[in-house]
Design an enzyme around this catalytic site. Structure first.
Site, PDB file in Angstrom:
ATOM      1  N   ARG A  63       0.806  -1.228   0.000  1.00 15.26           N
ATOM      2  CA  ARG A  63       0.000   0.000   0.000  1.00 15.26           C
ATOM      3  C   ARG A  63       0.835   1.273   0.000  1.00 15.26           C
ATOM      4  NH1 ARG A  63      -3.029  -3.664   1.758  1.00 15.26           N
ATOM      5  NH2 ARG A  63      -1.097  -4.260   2.727  1.00 15.26           N
ATOM      6  N   THR A  64       1.779   1.361   0.919  1.00 13.97           N
ATOM      7  CA  THR A  64       2.484   2.628   1.082  1.00 13.97           C
ATOM      8  C   THR A  64       3.294   2.933  -0.176  1.00 13.97           C
ATOM      9  OG1 THR A  64       2.556   2.191   3.437  1.00 13.97           O
ATOM     10  CG2 THR A  64       3.995   3.936   2.634  1.00 13.97           C
ATOM     11  N   LYS A  92      26.515  -2.804  -1.319  1.00 13.16           N
ATOM     12  CA  LYS A  92      27.965  -2.770  -1.572  1.00 13.16           C
ATOM     13  C   LYS A  92      28.684  -2.012  -0.461  1.00 13.16           C
ATOM     14  CE  LYS A  92      27.302  -2.506  -6.606  1.00 13.16           C
ATOM     15  NZ  LYS A  92      27.435  -1.610  -7.756  1.00 13.16           N
ATOM     16  N   ARG A 113      11.319   4.095   3.151  1.00 14.08           N
ATOM     17  CA  ARG A 113      10.977   3.140   4.221  1.00 14.08           C
ATOM     18  C   ARG A 113      12.210   2.306   4.498  1.00 14.08           C
ATOM     19  NH1 ARG A 113       5.793  -0.816   4.581  1.00 14.08           N
ATOM     20  NH2 ARG A 113       4.901   1.144   5.241  1.00 14.08           N
ATOM     21  N   HIS A 141       5.223   6.232  11.452  1.00 13.35           N
ATOM     22  CA  HIS A 141       4.652   6.117  10.105  1.00 13.35           C
ATOM     23  C   HIS A 141       3.691   7.309   9.959  1.00 13.35           C
ATOM     24  CE1 HIS A 141       3.352   4.486   6.421  1.00 13.35           C
ATOM     25  NE2 HIS A 141       3.044   3.258   6.766  1.00 13.35           N
TER      26      HIS A 141
END
Ligand code: NCD
Length: 340
Positions: A63-64, A92, A113, A141
């Site tokens: 969703r986000t 890396k 995120r 959030h």
């Protein structure tokens, strides 16, 4: 202008001064409402023509990630994205600071995120481009909390209720769930709220959040029994057990896990309660989550809530780029809208 050129990292940035913070949230929601028809695909706009969003997801998301993407696309902008560590130079050994310095040159807004609490703020320190927190571990959030509040206000509006003075029950993993952390802080801006924190003993709302709510004059009640916990609640906000943040052995130790199901809701919830969940819900057999046997219950608003992510995230982009006074000037009916 509110949010212009700023990072959106925590709900606490709205909490400096209650009256002003509420004005800012209302301004954001007014922009979201103006953008509802664009979010629904009925109207098109090129407001962000030429702008680039860097959508960086280092943790699972449906969703986000997709709603930020759709929101930016609907506004006429382009998206450059990366999902997971394996396809990024972080694998890396590149630091978040270097990644931030580089990507800030490639985009006009960044959404990120990341599984570690505080990591998005650490990244933002090195970015001259606005960074929006799409979830940092068990931290916060903030954009989910904004869309949750947007949903609550719109649902309450139908019955003439106001947010101040109401009771919200939050259920599930309140310790590791970042959505309930941000939403508690956001609802704290209103007057005289009652919070029912309903969780297994080992997964409580962090004491630091409870202390802040109490210091702001709100009532906080703690429950392990969902029967008593949801009684009297105007909003029942369910959450998933955050298994990825708990070891399997830690999880099996909880004998007081519970699900929110039809029998519980029918016997104990208010007739006009609004039932929410940030999703995903765990629908596997025996999961301790919001049950699918409630899917026909008119009080369940979880899919409206998920859809509200688009206009609210559009509004955040518009405010971050200082364009709120330009919204609506180029709206055109979309030729393909009737197909839907
Ligand atoms: C939540 C999250 O990622 O914190 N999901 C979401 O963004 N809608 C909730 C969760 O994963 O449990």
């Amino acid at each position: 202008m509110f949010l212009q050129g700023q990072h959106v990292l925590s709900i606490e940035q709205f909490s400096l001064e209650q009256v002003r913070a509420l004005e800012q949230v209302r301004a954001l929601f007014a922009t979201a409402e103006k953008l509802e028809a664009v979010a629904a695909g009925k109207v098109t706009t090129r407001l962000l023509n030429g702008a680039i969003l860097a959508n960086l997801f280092f943790e699972a998301s449906t969703r986000t990630r997709m709603s930020f993407h759709s929101a930016f696309s609907r506004l006429g902008g382009d998206i450059s994205d990366t999902t997971g560590f394996s396809f990024s130079s972080i694998s890396k050994g590149e630091s978040l600071a270097d990644t931030a310095r580089v990507i800030a040159e490639y985009a006009d807004v960044i959404v990120m995120r990341h599984p570690e609490q505080g990591s998005v703020a650490a990244f933002a320190k090195h970015s001259k481009t606005p960074v929006i927190n799409g979830g940092d571990g068990a931290g916060e959030h903030p954009t989910q909390a904004l869309l949750d509040l947007y949903t609550i206000r719109r649902e309450f509006h139908k019955t003439g209720k106001k947010v101040g003075g109401t009771t919200i029950a939050m259920t599930g993993d309140l310790k590791n769930g970042r959505t309930v952390h941000s939403l508690s802080k956001l609802l704290a801006l209103f007057d005289n709220m009652t919070f029912h924190f309903v969780s297994p003993n080992a997964l409580p709302m962090p004491a630091s959040i409870i202390e802040k709510l109490q210091a702001a004059g709100h009532t906080v009640k703690i429950f392990t029994d969902p029967v008593r916990g949801i009684q009297g609640a105007d909003v029942i906000y369910c959450t998933r057990i955050q298994q990825e943040r708990l070891g399997d052995s830690e999880l099996s130790e909880h004998s007081d896990l519970f699900a929110i199901d039809k029998a519980l809701i029918e016997g104990n919830a208010k007739a006009d309660a609004v039932i929410l969940h940030p999703l995903p819900r765990d629908t596997r057999d025996g999961a301790y989550d919001l049950s699918t046997d409630l899917d026909d219950d008119a009080r369940l608003k979880i899919f409206t809530q998920a859809a509200n992510g688009i206009p609210v995230r559009m509004a955040l982009f518009v405010h971050c780029l200082g364009l709120e006074n330009e919204v609506g000037k180029d709206f055109q009916p979309s030729p393909w809208a009737k197909i839907k």
